[in-house]
Design a protein around this motif. Structure first.
Motif, mmCIF file in Angstrom:
data_model
loop_
_atom_site.group_PDB
_atom_site.id
_atom_site.type_symbol
_atom_site.label_atom_id
_atom_site.label_comp_id
_atom_site.label_asym_id
_atom_site.label_seq_id
_atom_site.Cartn_x
_atom_site.Cartn_y
_atom_site.Cartn_z
ATOM 1 N N GLU A 115 -7.308 36.001 24.281
ATOM 2 C CA GLU A 115 -6.203 35.056 24.353
ATOM 3 C C GLU A 115 -4.864 35.770 24.174
ATOM 4 N N TYR A 116 -3.863 35.305 24.874
ATOM 5 C CA TYR A 116 -2.505 35.866 24.834
ATOM 6 C C TYR A 116 -2.489 37.360 25.193
ATOM 7 N N ALA A 117 -3.387 37.756 26.041
ATOM 8 C CA ALA A 117 -3.389 39.134 26.537
ATOM 9 C C ALA A 117 -2.704 39.179 27.889
ATOM 10 N N HIS A 118 -2.116 40.318 28.226
ATOM 11 C CA HIS A 118 -1.488 40.490 29.531
ATOM 12 C C HIS A 118 -2.393 41.339 30.407
ATOM 13 N N LEU A 119 -2.741 40.818 31.583
ATOM 14 C CA LEU A 119 -3.572 41.518 32.562
ATOM 15 C C LEU A 119 -4.933 41.922 31.978
ATOM 16 N N ALA A 120 -5.460 41.083 31.108
ATOM 17 C CA ALA A 120 -6.733 41.397 30.454
ATOM 18 C C ALA A 120 -7.884 41.418 31.452
ATOM 19 N N HIS A 121 -8.806 42.339 31.256
ATOM 20 C CA HIS A 121 -10.043 42.393 32.009
ATOM 21 C C HIS A 121 -10.931 43.483 31.405
ATOM 22 N N THR A 122 -12.170 43.525 31.818
ATOM 23 C CA THR A 122 -13.076 44.601 31.430
ATOM 24 C C THR A 122 -13.693 45.151 32.710
ATOM 25 N N GLN A 123 -13.265 46.332 33.092
ATOM 26 C CA GLN A 123 -13.740 46.997 34.310
ATOM 27 C C GLN A 123 -13.312 46.255 35.578
ATOM 28 N N SER A 124 -13.696 44.983 35.694
ATOM 29 C CA SER A 124 -13.327 44.185 36.858
ATOM 30 C C SER A 124 -13.157 42.744 36.409
ATOM 31 N N PHE A 125 -12.654 41.896 37.299
ATOM 32 C CA PHE A 125 -12.455 40.491 36.953
ATOM 33 C C PHE A 125 -13.779 39.743 36.811
ATOM 34 N N SER A 126 -14.869 40.335 37.251
ATOM 35 C CA SER A 126 -16.158 39.665 37.168
ATOM 36 C C SER A 126 -16.719 39.649 35.749
ATOM 37 N N TYR A 127 -16.330 40.612 34.927
ATOM 38 C CA TYR A 127 -16.835 40.656 33.563
ATOM 39 C C TYR A 127 -16.278 39.479 32.750
ATOM 40 N N LYS A 128 -17.172 38.840 32.005
ATOM 41 C CA LYS A 128 -16.761 37.800 31.067
ATOM 42 C C LYS A 128 -16.837 38.315 29.631
ATOM 43 N N CYS A 129 -17.854 39.119 29.358
ATOM 44 C CA CYS A 129 -18.036 39.674 28.021
ATOM 45 C C CYS A 129 -18.989 40.860 28.120
ATOM 46 N N ALA A 130 -18.774 41.854 27.260
ATOM 47 C CA ALA A 130 -19.686 42.995 27.177
ATOM 48 C C ALA A 130 -19.839 43.386 25.715
ATOM 49 N N LYS A 131 -21.058 43.723 25.316
ATOM 50 C CA LYS A 131 -21.323 44.082 23.930
ATOM 51 C C LYS A 131 -22.208 45.322 23.853
ATOM 52 N N PHE A 132 -21.958 46.137 22.820
ATOM 53 C CA PHE A 132 -22.838 47.236 22.457
ATOM 54 C C PHE A 132 -23.371 46.964 21.059
ATOM 55 N N ASN A 133 -24.684 46.832 20.957
ATOM 56 C CA ASN A 133 -25.323 46.541 19.666
ATOM 57 C C ASN A 133 -24.633 45.383 18.950
ATOM 58 N N GLY A 134 -24.278 44.357 19.732
ATOM 59 C CA GLY A 134 -23.671 43.155 19.186
ATOM 60 C C GLY A 134 -22.173 43.214 18.994
ATOM 61 N N ILE A 135 -21.550 44.372 19.251
ATOM 62 C CA ILE A 135 -20.106 44.533 19.081
ATOM 63 C C ILE A 135 -19.424 44.312 20.422
ATOM 64 N N GLU A 136 -18.540 43.330 20.495
ATOM 65 C CA GLU A 136 -17.855 43.060 21.756
ATOM 66 C C GLU A 136 -16.894 44.198 22.072
ATOM 67 N N CYS A 137 -16.985 44.720 23.285
ATOM 68 C CA CYS A 137 -16.197 45.894 23.673
ATOM 69 C C CYS A 137 -15.603 45.718 25.060
#
Length: 272
Positions: free
Chosen positions: A115-137
């Motif tokens: 929230e309140y991020a500018h141009l936020a994304h992870t790798q591409s716009f298709s990502y909604k969420c990504a986690k490593f061992n339960g840690i959102e990254c």
């Protein structure tokens, strides 16, 4: 000392949107690259000045161009830096090795769904969420965890306000610089990929000159702190097995879930 600087583009001051500023066909793309490169140069100056004052020699400083289309204008990059663009196969750890002492990140944006991020994304716009061992990254987390399993701490990072909060939550020892802040509320979970890419475009920016001043000051402070007390900066290492979970947004609103595992490393998962 050997220093590795990972760069991105969307987190720099003056980078207004995707279409005009960070995509190869954008009408301000080359100007955007200069904005990012000058922020990197400010970070480099801060590191060199801190090391000079403390009597520490920088053997090598490598700038890694991590933006998809390319975000560094190497013709205006500080001449003391080496520059790498183009990854080996497999890509990760992106030319980072155990010989480096510290990692810094410049021009970083927040992860998808912030929230309140500018141009936020992870790798591409298709990502909604990504986690490593339960840690959102997001992309910052990828860098932190890849560096961490090599025993290398991230000591400095710059980007928008939402990103600096993300960095503080994951690596509270990292010194950060805020160069702009987003003004769009909400996570955008209701959006498909195309709609999400058009969602988080509003922000208040520092002037590029002021952003560089702050980056210089904070990078210098981070390096000084590291030289004086290395134990205060941690290498963030996960214990295997490494479990990576990814949720992808779709136009029909039905998330796609992907799970990957490795007994080797975070880098191994990212390369799959």
């Amino acid at each position: 000392m050997r220093i590795y600087i990972m760069t991105d583009m969307e987190g720099s001051a003056g980078i207004i949107n995707f279409t005009d500023w960070v995509e190869r066909e954008g009408k301000y793309y080359e100007t955007g690259k200069k904005l990012v490169t000058e922020e990197v140069n400010a970070c480099i100056r801060g590191f060199y000045d801190a090391c000079e004052e403390k009597g520490v020699e920088i053997e090598n400083l490598l700038v890694s161009d991590g933006h998809g289309a390319g975000g560094i204008n190497h013709l205006v990059l500080d001449e003391r830096a080496d520059y790498v663009r183009g990854w080996s196969v497999p890509a990760y750890p992106l030319h980072l090795d155990r010989g480096f002492d510290v990692v810094a990140v410049v021009g970083q944006h927040a992860m998808a769904g912030t929230e309140y991020a500018h141009l936020a994304h992870t790798q591409s716009f298709s990502y909604k969420c990504a986690k490593f061992n339960g840690i959102e990254c997001g992309e910052y987390g990828n860098t932190v965890l890849t560096a961490g399993e090599l025993g290398i701490p991230v000591i400095y990072a710059s980007g928008d306000r939402a990103f600096t909060k993300e960095a503080a939550a994951l690596t509270p020892w990292t010194v950060t610089t805020e160069v702009k802040y987003g003004v769009i509320p909400g996570k955008g979970d209701e959006c498909g990929p195309e709609a999400y890419g058009k969602r988080n475009l509003g922000a208040v920016h520092l002037s590029p000159e002021r952003a560089r001043e702050l980056i210089y000051e904070d990078a210098k402070r981070a390096m000084t702190m590291y030289i004086e007390n290395k134990e205060a900066f941690k290498a963030y290492e996960l214990d295997p097995p490494i479990v990576n979970e990814r949720w992808f947004r779709t136009d029909d609103g039905k998330d796609i879930y992907v799970k990957k595992e490795s007994n080797i490393s975070v880098a191994d998962v990212l390369n799959k």
